[in-house]
Design a protein around this motif. Structure first.
Motif, PDB file in Angstrom:
ATOM      1  N   ARG A  90       0.861  -1.179   0.000  1.00  0.00           N
ATOM      2  CA  ARG A  90       0.000   0.000   0.000  1.00  0.00           C
ATOM      3  C   ARG A  90       0.897   1.227   0.000  1.00  0.00           C
ATOM      4  NH1 ARG A  90      -2.539  -2.058   4.992  1.00  0.00           N
ATOM      5  NH2 ARG A  90      -3.822  -3.860   4.421  1.00  0.00           N
ATOM      6  N   SER A  94      -1.619  10.371  -0.493  1.00  0.00           N
ATOM      7  CA  SER A  94      -3.061  10.613  -0.625  1.00  0.00           C
ATOM      8  C   SER A  94      -3.493  10.990  -2.044  1.00  0.00           C
ATOM      9  CB  SER A  94      -3.484  11.724   0.341  1.00  0.00           C
ATOM     10  OG  SER A  94      -2.796  12.932   0.037  1.00  0.00           O
ATOM     11  N   GLN A  99      -3.283   6.247  -5.188  1.00  0.00           N
ATOM     12  CA  GLN A  99      -4.369   5.366  -4.745  1.00  0.00           C
ATOM     13  C   GLN A  99      -4.955   4.580  -5.909  1.00  0.00           C
ATOM     14  OE1 GLN A  99      -4.834   4.781  -1.507  1.00  0.00           O
ATOM     15  NE2 GLN A  99      -3.057   6.146  -1.417  1.00  0.00           N
TER      16      GLN A  99
END
Length: 212
Positions: A90, A94, A99
């Motif tokens: 991951r 942001s 993402q």
């Protein structure tokens, strides 16, 4: 088993089998889970493939070595493991581009994990192959978007090299599918899919190394 096959299995046992099992243990005994997680991670760092050897030892003790296809099993478990995926895969940024890259990586792995269930149904499998091709393209598009956030040249080069490797294994997967429809060797498809999962993971860790 070839060295290449052993290498890809070794790289995936920790994130697909061991890690999610420890997440489940964490719900019952957080202290023990954290201790085991650190022990496995440190052992794997010091002695790569030790987790794979550990799993093989368990299988041998349970007399499962000749009964379980490791390639197929890892693919099946990958689908369930995505809900408990390691933070190593991951990206802690942001921005939408990062993402989206994570989502596309997860999406590809989720589709690949369906192969063992669908390979015996020609119609369903052909549809899955189309989904895989689309997911590969979307992942590459996401990599290109993220590349714009890497400011230094060596980082761009590392990501570009990783992308080339991913494309190479994508083409190899396509070739393996053609061979499967000719000779019916499903295990070769399972292994080729695992290589794509490994390459997807390596893209994420490369981006993490460049951008976090």
């Amino acid at each position: 088993m070839t060295m290449g096959e052993e290498s890809v299995l070794s790289s995936l046992v920790l994130p697909i089998l061991v890690g999610p099992s420890l997440v489940n243990l964490e719900k019952q005994d957080p202290g023990a889970a954290q201790l085991l997680k650190a022990a496995f991670s440190n052992a794997e760092s010091a002695h790569p493939s030790i987790c794979y050897s550990f799993i093989l030892g368990l299988m041998k003790k349970a007399e499962l070595s000749q009964k379980v296809n490791m390639n197929e099993s890892l693919l099946r478990v990958q689908g369930a493991a995505l809900d408990q995926e390691s933070p190593d895969y991951r990206i802690n940024r942001s921005e939408d581009a990062f993402q989206e890259l994570c989502r596309k990586s997860v999406g590809l792995k989720k589709i690949l994990s369906r192969i063992p269930d669908e390979i015996g149904d020609r119609k369903a499998f052909l549809e899955t192959i189309k989904e895989i091709a689309s997911a590969i393209k979307k992942l590459l598009d996401a990599v290109n978007e993220v590349a714009g956030y890497i400011a230094f040249g060596s980082g761009k080069q590392r990501l570009e090299q990783r992308k080339r490797e991913f494309v190479k294994y994508s083409k190899r997967f396509s070739t393996t599918l053609k061979e499967y429809f000719r000779d019916g060797q499903a295990n070769a498809v399972f292994l080729s899919a695992l290589y794509l999962i490994q390459q997807s993971n390596l893209i994420i860790t490369t981006v993490k190394g460049c951008c976090e």
